[in-house]
Write an enzyme that holds these catalytic residues in place. Structure first.
Site, PDB file in Angstrom:
ATOM      1  N   GLY A   1       0.597  -1.245  -0.227  1.00  0.00           N
ATOM      2  CA  GLY A   1      -0.355  -0.269   0.390  1.00  0.00           C
ATOM      3  C   GLY A   1       0.792   0.890   0.061  1.00  0.00           C
ATOM      4  O   GLY A   1       0.061   2.365  -0.224  1.00  0.00           O
TER       5      GLY A   1
ATOM      6  N   LYS B   1      19.227   2.233   5.697  1.00  0.00           N
ATOM      7  CA  LYS B   1      19.036   2.181   4.662  1.00  0.00           C
ATOM      8  C   LYS B   1      20.759   1.423   3.936  1.00  0.00           C
ATOM      9  O   LYS B   1      20.490   0.424   3.526  1.00  0.00           O
ATOM     10  CB  LYS B   1      18.234   2.812   3.997  1.00  0.00           C
ATOM     11  CG  LYS B   1      16.869   2.988   3.663  1.00  0.00           C
ATOM     12  CD  LYS B   1      16.038   2.125   3.026  1.00  0.00           C
ATOM     13  CE  LYS B   1      15.677   1.608   1.973  1.00  0.00           C
ATOM     14  NZ  LYS B   1      14.830   0.830   1.513  1.00  0.00           N
TER      15      LYS B   1
ATOM     16  N   VAL C   1      11.619  10.649  -5.274  1.00  0.00           N
ATOM     17  CA  VAL C   1      10.857   9.280  -5.984  1.00  0.00           C
ATOM     18  C   VAL C   1       9.390  10.935  -5.399  1.00  0.00           C
ATOM     19  O   VAL C   1       9.504  11.323  -4.855  1.00  0.00           O
ATOM     20  CB  VAL C   1       9.888   8.348  -6.358  1.00  0.00           C
ATOM     21  CG1 VAL C   1       9.097   8.009  -6.545  1.00  0.00           C
ATOM     22  CG2 VAL C   1      11.500   7.484  -5.490  1.00  0.00           C
TER      23      VAL C   1
END
Ligand SMILES: NC(=O)c1ccc[n+]([C@@H]2O[C@H](COP(=O)([O-])OP(=O)(O)OC[C@H]3O[C@@H](n4cnc5c(N)ncnc54)[C@H](OP(=O)(O)O)[C@@H]3O)[C@@H](O)[C@H]2O)c1
Length: 320
Positions: free
Chosen positions: A25, A173, A199
């Site tokens: 989602g 990350k 993004v």
């Protein structure tokens, strides 16, 4: 560790089989689920609450979802839930992760969660390839990259620098991606990594995600100035496309930087002010400094070679 040492890329057949997308989602994952359904895959999406109709409505409304999308409950810190989600899947796209600089919320799910995904996929035996959504934050952070230098898939962020600058997102990350490569090597699992820059693009999901706030904060009056900073951006559709492409291309292996247009914050604000003159877009640089920071350049050449079209392929990246 890294692209050249991984060399374990089994072919992934391209059509009509079942793939799992973790964190289905989320912003990027929703676009990826949409694309995979359009391509004819059966998709199993993991969400933390499949019964939350409001949160999952955008997924259930996608073309093909009624026939080929199932949503299953899974948490990154619950190995059993991941193992159950991956059962019967030939591919796994691991996109789920907190996106925050809060170390309490970020580090464990990113690092242990990614290890759990790799372990569950390797244990499964039927998963032929895992595609992990990493970040350019694992690539360029640190003083060892000279301003203006090109960074590519062989580069890694400096963990001490991430810690000392409290950049816990990039820290987590980086540790997560390094752990993923190490575990995949040990378990002989075919892993491919996509490293997107920031993004942007339309949202499918009903809530605003962190990278979209990067723009919204200049429109809603919550900031009065912009930073002297440079940022690489990439369109969310290009990112989804990159994931599908590295999954489907048998020869894909290693890491793929996924970075497009580069803009200084001042340029971002000027574009926003022109597009949305009715909003209180900042016109001043924080501290009154001129826009002098220079980022390193990111190359998405490896993706381009796979035919993924990204607006601009060699670009200066973030310096916050
Ligand atoms: N957006 C960017 O600019 C950008 C750039 C480079 C890399 N990335 C990477 O791309 C991936 C997706 O980012 P995004 O921007 O799409 O973020 P997002 O919209 O915030 O989505 C993150 C997803 O991860 C899920 N999640 C978080 N913690 C979880 C846990 N413990 N167990 C299971 N699911 C969990 C969230 O589920 P809930 O909805 O239940 O919270 C959500 O679905 C992340 O790995 C991120 O690091 C993003």
């Amino acid at each position: 560790m890294g692209a050249e040492n991984v060399g374990n890329c089994a072919a992934a057949s391209s059509h009509g089989h079942t793939v799992c997308v973790t964190g289905a989602g989320g912003y990027i994952a929703s676009w990826l689920v949409k694309l995979l359904l359009e391509k004819g895959y059966s998709v199993r999406g993991t969400v933390r609450n499949p019964d939350d109709e409001e949160k999952n409505a955008h997924l259930r409304a996608l073309d093909g979802a009624a026939e080929r999308l199932t949503l299953v409950r899974a948490d990154l810190l619950d190995m059993e839930s991941l193992a159950a989600a991956f059962r019967g899947c030939q591919g796994v796209f691991h996109a789920a992760s907190p996106v925050t600089d809060d170390p309490e919320k970020m580090i464990e799910p990113a690092v242990e969660g990614t290890k759990n995904v790799i372990t569950a996929a390797a244990d499964d035996g039927g998963v032929r390839r895992v595609v992990f959504t990493s970040s350019i934050g694992t690539v360029y952070m640190g003083p060892h990259h000279a301003p203006g230098a090109e960074v590519d898939e062989t580069c890694w962020s400096d963990l001490d620098y991430c810690k000392s600058t409290k950049n816990w997102y990039c820290y987590a990350k980086t540790v997560a991606e390094q752990a993923a490569w190490e575990l995949a090597r040990q378990r002989r699992l075919d892993l491919v990594v996509v490293n997107p820059s920031l993004v942007l693009g339309p949202l499918l999901q009903p809530s605003v995600n962190a990278s979209t706030w990067h723009i919204l904060k200049y429109l809603d009056g919550s900031v009065q100035t912009y930073a002297d900073a440079v940022q690489a951006y990439v369109h969310v559709r290009d990112v989804a496309d990159a994931h599908a492409r590295v999954y489907e291309e048998p020869s894909a292996c290693g890491r793929y930087l996924c970075a497009g247009r580069v803009l200084r914050r001042g340029e971002v604000c000027r574009i926003l002010a022109k597009m949305f003159p009715e909003y209180p877009v900042p016109t001043e640089c924080k501290g009154g400094a001129g826009e002098t920071k220079k980022g390193c350049r990111l190359s998405s050449r490896r993706l381009a070679k796979l035919g993924v079209g990204i607006t601009r392929r060699a670009s200066a990246c973030t310096k916050r």
